[in-house]
Design an enzyme around this catalytic site. Structure first.
Site, mmCIF file in Angstrom:
data_model
loop_
_atom_site.group_PDB
_atom_site.id
_atom_site.type_symbol
_atom_site.label_atom_id
_atom_site.label_comp_id
_atom_site.label_asym_id
_atom_site.label_seq_id
_atom_site.Cartn_x
_atom_site.Cartn_y
_atom_site.Cartn_z
ATOM 1 N N ILE A 105 0.828 -1.207 0.000
ATOM 2 C CA ILE A 105 0.000 0.000 0.000
ATOM 3 C C ILE A 105 0.854 1.246 0.000
ATOM 4 C CG2 ILE A 105 -2.070 -1.002 1.011
ATOM 5 C CD1 ILE A 105 -1.068 0.000 3.727
ATOM 6 N N ILE A 161 5.268 2.770 -0.539
ATOM 7 C CA ILE A 161 6.694 2.503 -0.567
ATOM 8 C C ILE A 161 7.397 3.661 0.110
ATOM 9 C CG2 ILE A 161 8.715 2.161 -2.017
ATOM 10 C CD1 ILE A 161 6.860 0.876 -4.087
ATOM 11 N N ASN A 165 12.641 3.422 3.251
ATOM 12 C CA ASN A 165 13.447 2.256 3.597
ATOM 13 C C ASN A 165 12.754 0.930 3.372
ATOM 14 O OD1 ASN A 165 16.158 2.837 4.637
ATOM 15 N ND2 ASN A 165 15.003 4.296 5.864
ATOM 16 N N GLY A 166 11.619 0.954 2.790
ATOM 17 C CA GLY A 166 10.972 -0.336 2.549
ATOM 18 C C GLY A 166 9.516 -0.154 2.200
ATOM 19 N N LYS A 167 8.941 -1.269 1.837
ATOM 20 C CA LYS A 167 7.543 -1.235 1.406
ATOM 21 C C LYS A 167 6.610 -1.325 2.604
ATOM 22 C CE LYS A 167 8.408 -3.254 -3.091
ATOM 23 N NZ LYS A 167 8.375 -4.452 -3.931
ATOM 24 N N VAL A 168 5.393 -0.842 2.384
ATOM 25 C CA VAL A 168 4.364 -0.952 3.412
ATOM 26 C C VAL A 168 3.277 -1.871 2.875
ATOM 27 C CG1 VAL A 168 2.758 0.299 4.885
ATOM 28 C CG2 VAL A 168 4.886 1.390 4.161
ATOM 29 N N LYS A 182 5.119 -2.068 7.955
ATOM 30 C CA LYS A 182 6.237 -1.395 7.302
ATOM 31 C C LYS A 182 7.456 -2.276 7.469
ATOM 32 C CE LYS A 182 8.769 2.936 7.091
ATOM 33 N NZ LYS A 182 8.998 4.222 7.744
ATOM 34 N N ASP A 219 9.417 15.655 9.077
ATOM 35 C CA ASP A 219 8.985 15.367 7.707
ATOM 36 C C ASP A 219 7.471 15.501 7.591
ATOM 37 O OD1 ASP A 219 9.411 14.830 5.074
ATOM 38 O OD2 ASP A 219 9.519 12.661 5.305
#
Ligand SMILES: *[C@@H]1O[C@H](CO)[C@@H](O)[C@H](O)[C@H]1NC(C)=O
Ligand SMILES: *[C@@H]1O[C@H](CO)[C@@H](O)[C@H](O)[C@H]1NC(C)=O
Ligand SMILES: *[C@@H]1O[C@H](CO)[C@@H](O)[C@H](O)[C@H]1NC(C)=O
Ligand SMILES: *[C@@H]1O[C@H](CO)[C@@H](O)[C@H](O)[C@H]1NC(C)=O
Ligand SMILES: *[C@@H]1O[C@H](CO)[C@@H](O)[C@H](O)[C@H]1NC(C)=O
Ligand SMILES: *[C@@H]1O[C@H](CO)[C@@H](O)[C@H](O)[C@H]1NC(C)=O
Ligand SMILES: *[C@@H]1O[C@H](CO)[C@@H](O)[C@H](O)[C@H]1NC(C)=O
Length: 690
Positions: free
Chosen positions: A361, A363, A366-369, A384, A483
């Site tokens: 769902i 990206i 540091n990685g995909k979700v 995550k 952020d």
């Protein structure tokens, strides 16, 4: 009539064999009470512990032991030599340090004593002068472990038959013939005389044949003798002789011992009565090798190597453990605190159907979700996955856990748990947010049906503000988000905004100076001072929030190609008194038009290029809540802020609103200055960030 005949027979028998029957057997020798009654000892011979020791390891020594009584060796009537059978067990215990010598002799001698004998190669049997003299009347069977060329010895381990001379009439290498198989195939097996083992010897003499047999004590007597020779002892033996043993050492030494002895001139089976078991052993144990210098040095070397190896292994193990401890110390706090939230890898794996790409769902950096279902498919979660093995990924993981994990607020995405599979494979499990991220609602949904109303947007911004305020002040240490942007604002089922992605968050003590060496955040949301100095602060979060406000209200991205930066555009509109033209045209603004204008102004203020002129998050929230009383009480050293806040309710001129009283530098001066600051930094950030 019968009785005289019987008596006569008895008399005749006694005449035939009056003194000739000699039988004796020694299974061990008695040292006390009167050894002389049975054995006579000469030289250094002695009896110790039931063992007849002819010589110990004294060099150039002779020892002799004779049966104490002289025995008949010839038939007194016929003068023929009587047969005899003797058996004995001897040992030659070798010297530990030198070569060993010289040997044992079983002998018949006409006299007692060791006069006329020498040690060493003469074996205590003869001396240089009388060796080979026929008048010696000495018969012997030698067990010699030294090869004397002068006596024509065949080797250094032989059995010989000596008649008045050390030059044997017969000799053979010591050993025995195996009894062989049915076909009579015999095998000769050598026996080393002085290896310290106990050997049994059988010497039989009858009908001018002498047999000599040797075997390891305790073994069955070999059927075939080692030596079986015809020998006429008539001229050698005298009528009566002494029988016994003699032995000698020279420069080479060894112990010569007799353990048991039988002698008979009538019963050739008497030797069977020797006890061959339970005898002491004189085999030098292998420790002689152990004690050798070579062995010791090799052993020391091996020990050294082993110890070094163990030391090395221990060192490595300890170091690894320390490293692990260090790592654990880094993670322990949260690992312990959030232990209940740890979720098994298997559950996550099955919940995401093995991390199926269809479930992705989002990206992140540091990685995909992934979307997943936990607790038997009841609870929707977002997983995550931080697959990075770098320490950055690790740091991010720890940062998220340690900040987000402890923070609980209705405007923050809450962390449901975490998972650590191996080093470098971490997962964070969040509540799943049904309505996705805010930016998709503003920019991707052109469909009127889904466009957020002005009220909804203001509610969302209000929620985000209180989320940031919680981060900044709601917890014992100050948390910077760093952020803040539309894509990091997620909307739950009830359209409640929730801040996410705390990967870049850092926890700071409230008092602590906030420094960073690395610029983090997203271009377009970065405050000018962050771009310049890299320093993040609550003010930089406020700046990003201001940009978010403008973005949400205007429906424009902070930076769009071919267009003025959003902030400058809105600012320009404000200067012209047309700030409401900035509002998202798709948005219905019917009732909230005043509020919308105030929020736009608030956004501009938050995004002020000068960090000192930005309000705090607390003040922002107070504006939203319309709690003006508290705002005035709030400690605001900046005149312009309090002035602005006073003005928030009653719309003044935009210039006044923005720059405060006319006693300050002219609008144009400040505008130029601010623009130069903001544009230069903006431009550089655009260039760097995109
Ligand atoms: C050998 O025996 C003699 C006499 O019994 C004794 O004096 C000597 O010490 C012994 N030597 C050894 C090496 O046993
Ligand atoms: C051996 O000879 C010595 C003299 O050299 C003498 O005194 C001794 O009696 C002799 N021993 C025997 C047993 O003949
Ligand atoms: C050998 O023994 C005899 C008899 O005891 C003696 O006369 C002679 O001198 C001895 N020879 C040596 C070399 O000792
Ligand atoms: C024993 O000696 C004889 C000669 O006397 C010889 O032929 C034979 O090979 C020897 N045996 C061993 C085993 O040395
Ligand atoms: C000697 O050995 C031979 C061969 O085994 C045998 O025939 C003989 O009877 C033995 N003699 C004695 C006296 O043991
Ligand atoms: C043994 O030797 C003696 C003399 O030394 C001799 O009279 C006799 O005949 C010999 N016997 C045999 C069987 O050779
Ligand atoms: C000979 O000696 C053996 C062993 O000691 C014994 O069993 C046997 O009875 C003896 N034979 C005679 C005739 O004495």
């Amino acid at each position: 009539m019968e009785a005289p005949l019987f008596l006569l027979t008895l008399f005749l028998i006694s005449l035939i064999n009056p003194i000739s029957a000699v039988d004796f057997i020694f299974n061990g020798f008695d040292d006390s009470p009167s050894p002389s009654s049975r054995l006579s000892l000469f030289g250094i011979a002695k009896i110790e512990s039931k063992i007849l020791t002819l010589t110990n390891q004294t060099s150039f020594s002779t020892g002799r032991a004779l049966y104490s009584q002289i025995i008949p060796t010839k038939d007194p009537v016929t003068s023929s030599v009587l047969p005899f059978s003797t058996s004995f067990i001897f040992t030659m215990a070798p010297s530990k340090n030198t070569l060993s010598g010289h040997g044992i002799v079983f002998l018949f001698a006409p006299t007692t004593g060791i006069n006329g004998t020498s040690s060493a190669q003469h074996l205590g049997l003869f001396n240089l002068t009388n060796n080979g003299n026929p008048n010696n009347h000495v018969f012997g069977v030698e067990f010699d472990v030294f090869a004397n060329q002068e006596f024509n010895d065949i080797d250094a381990n032989h059995v010989g038959i000596d008649v008045n001379s050390l030059s044997s009439v017969y000799s053979n290498t010591s050993g025995f013939w195996s009894d062989g198989d049915g076909n009579g195939n015999r095998v000769f097996k050598p026996l080393k005389l002085n290896d310290g083992r106990n050997y049994q010897v059988w010497i039989d003499y009858r009908d001018f044949v002498i047999n000599v047999t040797i075997q390891v004590a305790g073994e069955i007597r070999p059927k075939i003798p080692l030596l079986s020779k015809s020998l006429n002892l008539s001229g050698v033996l005298e009528d009566e002789m002494f029988v016994g043993f003699t032995a000698a050492t020279g420069r080479l030494v060894q112990s010569h011992m007799i353990l048991a002895w039988s002698f008979s001139n009538s019963n050739f089976s008497l030797g069977d009565s020797l006890i061959t078991t339970g005898l002491p052993s004189f085999v030098i144990p292998k420790e002689s090798i152990v004690k050798s210098k070579w062995f010791v040095s090799v052993l020391v070397l091996i020990c050294f190597l082993v110890v070094s190896l163990i030391g090395l292994v221990a060192f490595v193990v300890v170091r690894k453990r320390l490293e692990r401890e260090r790592k654990r110390a880094l993670m322990e706090d949260w690992e312990m605190e959030y232990w209940p939230h740890r979720i098994s890898y298997e559950e996550i794996e099955s919940g995401t159907k093995g991390f199926d790409e269809k479930n992705v769902i989002g990206i992140g950096g540091n990685g995909k979700v992934y979307k997943g279902l936990l607790q038997g498919g009841v609870v929707e979660v977002a997983v995550k996955r931080i697959s990075q093995e770098s320490s950055d990924g690790m740091r991010e993981f720890v940062a998220e856990i340690s900040s987000l994990g402890r923070l609980k607020h209705r405007n923050l995405v809450s962390l449901r748990g975490w998972c650590k599979k191996d080093i470098g494979s971490f997962m964070l499990i969040y509540d799943y947010m049904d309505n996705g991220s805010l930016d998709r609602w503003i920019f991707e949904r052109d469909d009127k049906k889904y466009t957020l109303s002005c009220e909804e947007r203001i509610q969302i911004l209000k929620g985000v503000a209180s989320g940031i305020l919680y981060l900044h002040e709601g917890w014992e240490s100050k948390v910077l988000h760093r952020d803040i942007k539309a894509s990091n604002v997620l909307l739950d089922r009830d359209m409640i905004p929730r801040l996410s992605d705390f990967g870049l968050a850092r926890v700071h003590g409230h008092e602590q100076a906030i420094r960073t060496t690395r610029v983090v955040g997203t271009a377009g949301y970065l405050a000018p001072e962050v771009v310049k100095t890299g320093r993040a602060s609550t003010q930089t979060d406020v700046f990003a929030y201001g940009i978010l406000v403008l973005e949400v209200m205007c429906g424009r991205r902070p930076i769009e190609e071919g267009k003025k930066p959003l902030m400058d555009w809105v600012w320009g509109l404000m200067e012209k008194g047309e700030i409401l033209r900035g509002l998202d045209p798709r948005m219905t603004t019917s009732q909230a038009i005043d509020e919308a204008e105030r929020v736009l102004q608030l956004g501009l203020l938050c995004a002020h290029p000068d960090p000192r002129k930005r309000p705090s998050m607390r003040q922002v929230v107070q504006v939203f809540e319309g709690d003006k009383a508290e705002i005035f009480e709030a400690e605001s050293s900046e005149d312009v802020e309090s002035w602005m806040l006073k003005k928030m309710g009653s719309r003044g001129s935009s210039q006044e609103f923005w720059y405060g009283s006319s006693s300050h530098p002219t609008i144009e001066q400040i505008r130029l200055h601010s623009l130069s600051v903001s544009l230069s930094s903006w431009n550089s950030s655009i260039l760097e960030g995109r």
